[in-house]
Enzyme design. Structure first.
Site, PDB file in Angstrom:
ATOM      1  N   HIS A 183       1.502  -5.381 -13.070  1.00 58.68           N
ATOM      2  CA  HIS A 183       0.621  -6.416 -12.531  1.00 58.68           C
ATOM      3  C   HIS A 183       0.807  -7.792 -13.152  1.00 58.68           C
ATOM      4  CE1 HIS A 183      -0.990  -2.981 -10.469  1.00 58.68           C
ATOM      5  NE2 HIS A 183      -1.248  -3.873  -9.539  1.00 58.68           N
ATOM      6  N   GLU A 193       1.891   4.470   0.308  1.00 62.72           N
ATOM      7  CA  GLU A 193       2.373   4.237  -1.059  1.00 62.72           C
ATOM      8  C   GLU A 193       2.433   5.523  -1.865  1.00 62.72           C
ATOM      9  OE1 GLU A 193      -0.156   1.468  -3.144  1.00 62.72           O
ATOM     10  OE2 GLU A 193      -1.972   2.308  -2.300  1.00 62.72           O
ATOM     11  N   ASP A 253       4.157   1.450  -5.659  1.00 65.30           N
ATOM     12  CA  ASP A 253       3.683   2.795  -5.973  1.00 65.30           C
ATOM     13  C   ASP A 253       4.557   3.862  -5.332  1.00 65.30           C
ATOM     14  OD1 ASP A 253       1.538   2.541  -7.777  1.00 65.30           O
ATOM     15  OD2 ASP A 253       0.282   1.724  -6.185  1.00 65.30           O
ATOM     16  N   CYS A 276       4.363  -4.400   1.784  1.00 64.16           N
ATOM     17  CA  CYS A 276       3.650  -5.385   0.974  1.00 64.16           C
ATOM     18  C   CYS A 276       3.933  -5.172  -0.520  1.00 64.16           C
ATOM     19  CB  CYS A 276       2.151  -5.359   1.254  1.00 64.16           C
ATOM     20  SG  CYS A 276       1.386  -3.791   0.838  1.00 64.16           S
TER      21      CYS A 276
HETATM   22  C1  PEP Z   1       2.215  -1.229  -3.942  1.00 67.56           C
HETATM   23  O1  PEP Z   1       1.894  -0.210  -4.552  1.00 67.56           O
HETATM   24  O2  PEP Z   1       3.363  -1.464  -3.542  1.00 67.56           O
HETATM   25  C2  PEP Z   1       1.209  -2.270  -3.675  1.00 67.56           C
HETATM   26  C3  PEP Z   1       1.493  -3.292  -2.894  1.00 67.56           C
HETATM   27  O3  PEP Z   1       0.001  -2.169  -4.308  1.00 67.56           O
HETATM   28  P1  PEP Z   1      -0.259  -2.540  -5.860  1.00 67.56           P
HETATM   29  O4  PEP Z   1       0.980  -3.219  -6.359  1.00 67.56           O
HETATM   30  O5  PEP Z   1      -1.456  -3.404  -5.866  1.00 67.56           O
HETATM   31  O6  PEP Z   1      -0.482  -1.191  -6.457  1.00 67.56           O
HETATM   32 MG    MG Z   2      -0.195   0.243  -4.905  1.00 63.10          MG
END
Ligand code: PEP
Ligand code: MG
Length: 542
Positions: A189, A430, A454, A501
């Site tokens: 993150h 995911e 994920d 995404c």
């Molecule tokens: C992902 O897992 O690709 C996603 C877009 O969600 P996050 O990165 O917030 O887990």
């Molecule tokens: Mg995710």
């Protein structure tokens, strides 16, 4: 000294080093002698005043830049620093010949434990604030004024072992020039935050970071994945040139910014932005976003110490909807757990939080948390083209339940006479289970959005934040591609759109592969949009 890691967010920056000291300081002296009591109490009083004034200054700065919620956190810290109960507990200890730096840590800890035991979730979540303030006073007494992010006063390069989303969310705008962390990968993150803040980041530099913590100045190259401590004038000049070249490259991409993304053979591909907060919406439009493919609502919950109300959520969601006019805005329901903790929600310790109680699992189990969010989304849908998306789904039953709760929230609002809008609901793909069951999920969903971050970690059993597993963090692994292909086929069969995404969506190397597999929408950190549109426009099926 040169540090090497993962280039997690492109760009270069040179600036003063800032090391947030969030560790508990060890008091240099634990005891004093009788004669020193008066002077030590005076020193304690002075330290309290300095710390309270510094915190209030931070609060004012935040208020001045429109960050009212964050300012409130610091107001509470300033009040706590001057709390008379804390002062008298310290005084008693100092009169018993404890040093004030040790006394304030011990008294602060006792006070924090009292807070922790409180029934009221808001007050019990204050325990860490109390510890934080006691730590700052103790550090001040020991002549180590800098502690935590409150001490970040000038634009700096932040060096840290790791940075949690709650850390990055608390950094006042414009004060972080770049991040360098020992831990993390491209999809952790801190990297995602850096990209959406548009600042360079180098993560996963490992133990080498400890040798860099005394640096005064740091030069960071987030494209190459390296950082140089106390650079010589030639290096600083070279970084200036790099910065100039990057600005030129960005200028050359300008013509793609506001163009409609279409492949060379005419396929329309929507290129959208990922947002972490409503305040990023205007900037994302400027980068050329054709919509929002992922609004991560968890930051709305983490930037503060209590839960946002339905009305506060409605304000944030409807703001994004309005800013984007009729363009689609996909808002993801709360996705906490894993490395994202949530103040005010009882998240017990889990040995494997990424395989734990997170995403839709937590939402379905806590209607008190989920319902207000669904209500806020339905209300916001009256102001634009809002869509809702559910994270971490592994079976159609979860999606059915979530959709039932959405319908229930709609009924409630309609009965109350509150305005609601039409809202499509979709699902994140995911988990490998979701990809394998995509055909079944398609029956319950208006769209798919593949979360490659994920999906990769769960498919390859490779923690997305573990820098030693770099080789296993690419979305181009055949197993991941097979799951994406399966998802796209199911979407095509059901005639629903399928976006990506995860971070792969903004990667120029991966975009052609994703288009080949049948992806119809790409959503990414806003600064990556112009380049992605260029790659899309040059692609055609071979
Ligand atoms: C992902 O897992 O690709 C996603 C877009 O969600 P996050 O990165 O917030 O887990
Ligand atoms: Mg995710």
């Amino acid at each position: 000294m040169k540090l090497s890691g993962v280039g997690a967010s492109e760009g270069v920056a040179v600036g003063p080093a800032f090391v947030p000291r969030t560790d508990r300081p060890e008091p240099q002296r634990t005891g004093i002698v009788e004669d020193e009591v008066g002077a030590e109490l005076e020193r304690f009083g002075d330290a309290v005043r300095v710390v309270a004034a510094r915190i209030s200054e931070t609060a004012e700065g935040l208020r001045g830049s429109g960050n009212e919620d964050e300012a409130g956190i610091f107001d509470f810290h300033a009040e706590m620093a001057e709390d008379p109960e804390l002062a008298s507990a310290v005084e008693e200890r100092v009169r018993n010949l404890e040093s004030p730096e040790a006394a304030v840590l011990a008294a602060g800890e006792e006070y924090a434990v009292e807070f922790e035991a409180m029934e009221d979730e808001y007050l019990s979540a204050r325990a860490d604030d109390v510890r934080d303030v006691a730590r700052q006073i103790s550090a001040e007494l020991m002549g180590r004024a800098d502690s935590g992010f409150e001490a970040l006063q000038e634009p700096s390069i932040v060096l840290a072992k790791s940075l949690a989303p709650s850390d990055t969310a608390r950094i006042p705008k414009g004060l972080a020039l770049a991040f360098v962390t020992a831990e993390g990968s491209r999809t952790s993150h801190v990297s995602i935050m850096a990209r959406s803040m548009g600042i360079p980041a180098v993560v996963g530099v490992g133990d080498a970071l400890s040798g860099a913590l005394d640096a005064e100045t740091v030069a960071v190259d987030g494209t190459e994945g390296s950082a140089i401590t106390d650079p010589d004038p030639e290096t600083v000049a070279r970084y200036g040139e790099l910065s100039q070249a990057l600005a030129e490259e960005r200028a050359a991409l300008d013509r793609y910014r506001h163009a409609e993304a279409r492949t060379a053979d005419g396929r329309r591909i929507e290129v959208a932005a990922n947002l972490g907060s409503a305040s990023e919406a205007g900037g994302a439009l400027e980068w050329g976003a054709e919509g929002v493919g992922l609004f991560r609502t968890e930051f709305l919950f983490m930037e503060r110490d209590d839960l946002p109300t339905e009305d506060e959520q409605y304000d944030a969601y409807s703001t994004v909807a309005r800013v984007f006019g009729g363009k689609p805005v996909i808002i993801r329901t709360l996705d906490v757990g894993g490395d994202k903790s949530l103040p005010g929600v009882d998240q017990i310790h889990e040995d494997n939080p990424f395989l734990g109680w997170r995403g839709i699992r937590m939402s379905l189990d806590t209607p008190d948390l989920f319902k207000p969010q669904l209500r806020a989304l339905l209300r916001a849908a009256a102001h634009g083209n809002v869509k809702v998306m559910f994270p971490m789904v592994v079976e159609a039953g979860e999606l059915r339940k979530a959709n039932e709760m959405l319908a229930e929230a709609r009924r409630e609002l309609e009965e109350e006479g509150t305005g609601v809008g039409e809202i499509e609901s979709g699902v994140m793909i995911e988990t490998p289970a979701a990809a394998v069951c995509a055909a079944e999920l398609a029956a319950e969903a208006a769209f798919f959005s593949i979360g490659t971050n994920d999906l990769v970690q769960y498919t390859l059993a490779a923690d997305r934040g573990n820098e030693r597993l770099r080789k296993l963090q690419g979305a181009d692994h055949p197993a991941v591609l097979a799951l994406i292909r399966q998802t796209c086929s199911a979407a095509q069969e059901a005639n629903i759109p399928v976006g990506v995404c995860g971070e792969a969506a903004g990667d120029p190397q991966l975009i052609p592969i994703l288009l080949d597999l049948g992806v119809t929408e790409l959503s990414m950190a806003a600064p990556s949009i112009p380049k992605a549109k260029k790659v899309v426009s040059e692609w055609k099926r071979t």
